[in-house]
Design an enzyme around this catalytic site. Structure first.
Site, PDB file in Angstrom:
ATOM      1  N   ASP A 290       0.863  -1.171   0.000  1.00  0.00           N
ATOM      2  CA  ASP A 290       0.000   0.000   0.000  1.00  0.00           C
ATOM      3  C   ASP A 290       0.916   1.242   0.000  1.00  0.00           C
ATOM      4  OD1 ASP A 290      -2.154   1.740   0.026  1.00  0.00           O
ATOM      5  OD2 ASP A 290      -3.289   0.592   1.491  1.00  0.00           O
TER       6      ASP A 290
HETATM    7  C1  NOJ Z   1      -4.059   3.888   0.102  1.00  0.00           C
HETATM    8  C2  NOJ Z   1      -5.239   2.961   0.151  1.00  0.00           C
HETATM    9  O1  NOJ Z   1      -5.209   2.193   1.334  1.00  0.00           O
HETATM   10  C3  NOJ Z   1      -5.309   2.027  -1.037  1.00  0.00           C
HETATM   11  O2  NOJ Z   1      -6.509   1.317  -0.989  1.00  0.00           O
HETATM   12  C4  NOJ Z   1      -5.166   2.791  -2.316  1.00  0.00           C
HETATM   13  O3  NOJ Z   1      -5.288   1.931  -3.406  1.00  0.00           O
HETATM   14  C5  NOJ Z   1      -3.823   3.491  -2.307  1.00  0.00           C
HETATM   15  N1  NOJ Z   1      -3.772   4.425  -1.206  1.00  0.00           N
HETATM   16  C6  NOJ Z   1      -3.536   4.239  -3.609  1.00  0.00           C
HETATM   17  O4  NOJ Z   1      -4.317   5.365  -3.693  1.00  0.00           O
END
Ligand code: NOJ
Length: 760
Positions: A290
């Protein structure tokens, strides 16, 4: 695939033989292309320097017009494998050209974006989509989203989000499909199929990403990013199941969760990413971290610095780092000094290259928008409208207040902060969603009634959180002068989603007061509630005559809601998550354990009924709260209809079944009402005795069926004994012999029961 019956009629066996030949030929072709891909992956790997390999493991964020200049050099040098958040097809094509023509090995880029429930045209939030209990509409909605996103050069979405959650406080419950492993799995597969299409190389097919691996929905007190503690029993029996289903459906990528899970943050968790995902499930796509979650391993306190974080994440199996660049900076050294094996790096890079080959990016890295359908075309709008229609759940409808009949109305009052809020109705995570496309309930109702009925509108509150009640008098006045009041309440979209958890899940601001005031007018009151989560509606539920719970219904929420209010269509959504009476009941979910002291209506006592100086005793006491009992406000699977459904004649054709066999069950479903309607027929099972205790009910099947008034239809289910398997004491999947109860009905509270047994 299920085993075929042993007696196959002649014609069927000829057809089957033909089918099997095709299957074998197709399988062989698939194998050949898999082999060809593996050959090309290893040829390419053989030519790559260590720096180029690590470059593939690096994903960078870039947006806006400067992206090309900003990234040119790094792409030329082979330092970038993927970009995220660039939504400009010209810029993406130029970056792909630089990658393909100007980098040494010409490896194209993965271009990622959060396309969660639509691109420009927006579906209901995923939790709303789950309430449709209709995988077909979820698949179609994802297809629409993929086709639109592809026009911007996007070839990878960070969806579906398939974290099970039993906690309505958690803001991200909006992004997932609810509390049940089976329902979430069905929706996960549908969404993966919709995004990826039947041919991943076709224009408009984009790679999916099942996230967040794993257990993220169990964050303590629903506080986003907080710690998760999930036992291996819970993990395997619930939280992991949707991921396994997505992997089996061919999802290209997975994303690791931000959260600490049982002491080892998911981004550094070898058990999840190596043992379960690779060794047990054989996943051969790639795992992305993430956002900056690799470097956050040090903030968690698992590692001391970025270098150790890169080592921990790579060792655990995160193939690509989203943002952060600790891989880029440290993996080459970590390989050089022997901390991590080059074979490990090769396998991870192979996972990424394999995905790029599967997407056909080497053959065609560019986006040609001329082959893609127009944004927000008729089909797209019809799809999101149908999804909105099927996702709305009618929670109550006293005295058949709904549907409303325009012929019997002179005037309608429309009141509330969400009646005409084009942006808010789209919900969370709609980076690219176009609010200009939204049709609000106010617009749709005005359009539908077209001056035949007088429609008066008082917004009454600027936002759902407002504490200014100046306009309430006007609202009461308009309500008094109208035949019916439609109150549009709920949460603005910003109150749910990532990092937007709430500890109090009542209607925010002064909305409860608005309901109380409007009630004074003495007119029938219908509440239409838009929200990103279940809300505790206890303080308003008795103040209104009917409730439509519409989630955040997306672009075409308005027309869908208007059709439901005025009976053009019947509500047919069912809750994918339990609605608590009060927040202290959380976690409350339908598939709880029985406990040694199961509660019942007879054993519950209320705090107000306890005598003063009553002696402390636990005799006869059971598992409930003195102030909330043990039942929810609205149960999982609940949802009313304008049809009137009666279930009867539940029969198990073969109440004794052997392991490997198929159980056949049917029920008669009659619509004794006046309106044609869809009903979602739900099948639940209880395994009475297990080597680990089993839930009191578990959803094992559902079907959405259209029934005309006066019609009775037989609804059939087939359950394989494998569908009854669970992870037992040794964490292995088993189906045990023994007795089962089975229920069918229109919610998890159905009491229409049959029995069966798995015998040797
Ligand atoms: C953080 C989020 O937890 C995730 O779900 C997302 O895809 C990413 N940021 C990218 O924006």
């Amino acid at each position: 695939m299920r085993p075929e019956s042993s007696t196959i009629p002649a014609l069927r066996s000829t057809l089957l033989a033909g089918f099997l030949v095709c299957l074998t030929v197709n399988d062989a072709m698939a194998d050949m292309s898999d082999q060809a891909i593996e050959r090309r992956v290893s040829e390419l790997l053989g030519q790559m320097t260590l720096e180029e390999k690590v470059g593939q493991m690096n994903q960078v964020h870039s947006e806006g017009p400067s992206a090309v200049d900003h990234l040119r050099h790094s792409i030329q040098s082979g330092n970038i494998g993927s970009i995220l958040n660039l939504v400009d097809v010209g810029a993406v094509n130029e970056l792909q050209r630089i990658a393909v023509e100007e980098s040494r090995l010409g490896i194209p880029l993965m271009v990622g974006r959060d396309v969660i429930h639509g691109f420009k045209t927006v579906m209901p939030i995923p939790l709303g989509q789950a309430a449709s209990w209709n995988p077909d509409i979820v698949r179609e909605g994802a297809r629409v989203a993929a086709l639109e996103a592809a026009t911007a050069g996007i070839n990878w979405t960070f969806a579906p989000m398939i974290d099970i959650s039993r906690d309505a406080r958690w803001g991200r419950i909006a992004e997932g499909f609810g509390e049940d492993a089976y329902l979430v799995s069905e929706m996960a597969v549908a969404m993966v199929e919709g995004f990826q299409g039947q041919d991943l190389t076709a224009p408009g097919s984009i790679a999916a990403c099942a996230k967040h691996f794993a257990g993220y929905g169990a964050v303590e007190s629903g506080r986003d990013y907080a710690t998760t503690n999930v036992s291996e029993y819970e993990m395997r029996n619930y939280y992991l199941r949707p991921f396994k289903a997505a992997v089996d459906a061919g999802v290209t990528t997975l994303m690791a969760s931000f959260a600490d899970i049982n002491g080892v943050p998911a981004t550094g968790n070898e058990f999840l990413m190596r043992q379960v995902l690779r060794d047990e499930w054989g996943f051969d796509g790639f795992v992305v971290s993430d956002w900056d979650s690799v470097r956050q391993l040090a903030i968690h306190g698992l590692t001391a610095n970025d270098r150790d974080s890169a080592l921990a994440a790579a060792t655990a199996g995160v193939d690509m780092e989203m943002f952060g660049q600790s891989y880029l900076q440290h993996l080459p050294d970590l390989v050089e000094d022997g901390s991590i094996d080059i074979a490990t790096i090769n396998a991870m890079v192979a996972n990424i290259l394999r995905a790029k080959f599967r997407l056909g990016l080497f053959e065609n890295p560019y986006t040609d928008t001329s082959g893609l359908p127009e944004i927000a075309n008729e089909h797209a709008l019809a799809t999101v409208q149908k999804a909105a229609l099927q996702s709305v759940v009618m929670l109550k409808n006293d005295h058949d207040t709904l549907p409303l009949s325009p012929e019997q109305l002179d005037s309608v009052a429309i009141i509330g902060p969400l009646a005409d809020a084009p942006y808010e109705q789209l919900g969370t995570w709609i980076f690219d969603g176009d609010r200009e496309l939204s049709v609000t309930p106010l617009q749709a109702i005005q359009d539908m009634l077209r001056k035949k009925v007088s429609v008066r509108y008082v917004r009454a509150m600027d936002t759902s959180r407002s504490r200014i009640s100046e306009a309430f008098d006007e609202a009461v006045e308009v309500a008094s002068d109208s035949d019916v009041v439609l109150l549009f309440l709920g949460e603005e979209s910003i109150l749910s989603g990532e990092a937007h958890s709430r500890a109090d899940i009542n209607l925010p601001g002064d909305q409860a007061e608005l309901v109380r005031r409007v009630r004074e007018a003495g007119k029938p009151v219908v509440a239409v509630i838009m929200a990103g989560r279940p809300l505790t509606l206890t303080n308003i539920v008795d103040q209104v005559d009917a409730i439509l719970f519409a989630w955040h219904p997306g672009t075409m929420g308005g027309p869908a809601i208007a059709d439901l209010l005025f009976g053009i269509e019947s509500p047919s959504g069912k809750l994918p998550v339990t609605f608590p009476r009060m927040v202290g009941q959380i976690p409350i979910y339908y598939n709880q354990k029985n406990t040694g002291k199961p509660p019942s209506a007879e054993t519950v006592i209320h705090i107000d009924d306890i005598d003063q100086h009553a002696p402390q005793t636990s005799f006869g006491m059971t598992a409930f709260h003195l102030d909330a009992g043990y039942t929810p406000l609205f149960a999982f699977g609940h949802g009313l209809s304008y049809g009137s459904f009666e279930y009867d004649n539940l029969r198990v054709e073969n109440p004794e079944v052997r392991p490997g066999g198929m159980l056949r069950v049917s029920v008669d479903l009659a619509n004794t009402g006046k309106a044609a309607a869809d009903e979602v027929v739900q099948l639940y099972v209880r395994d009475l005795v297990g080597n680990v205790t089993r839930p009191i009910r578990e959803l094992k099947g559902f079907r959405r069926v259209r029934v005309e008034p006066g019609e009775t239809t037989a609804v059939d289910f087939e359950l394989h004994t494998d569908d009854l398997a669970f992870y037992g004491r040794d964490h292995k999947l088993i189906t045990e012999l023994g007795d089962f109860h089975l229920w069918i009905g229109g919610s998890s509270e159905t009491d229409l029961r049959a029995e069966f047994r798995i015998v040797e």
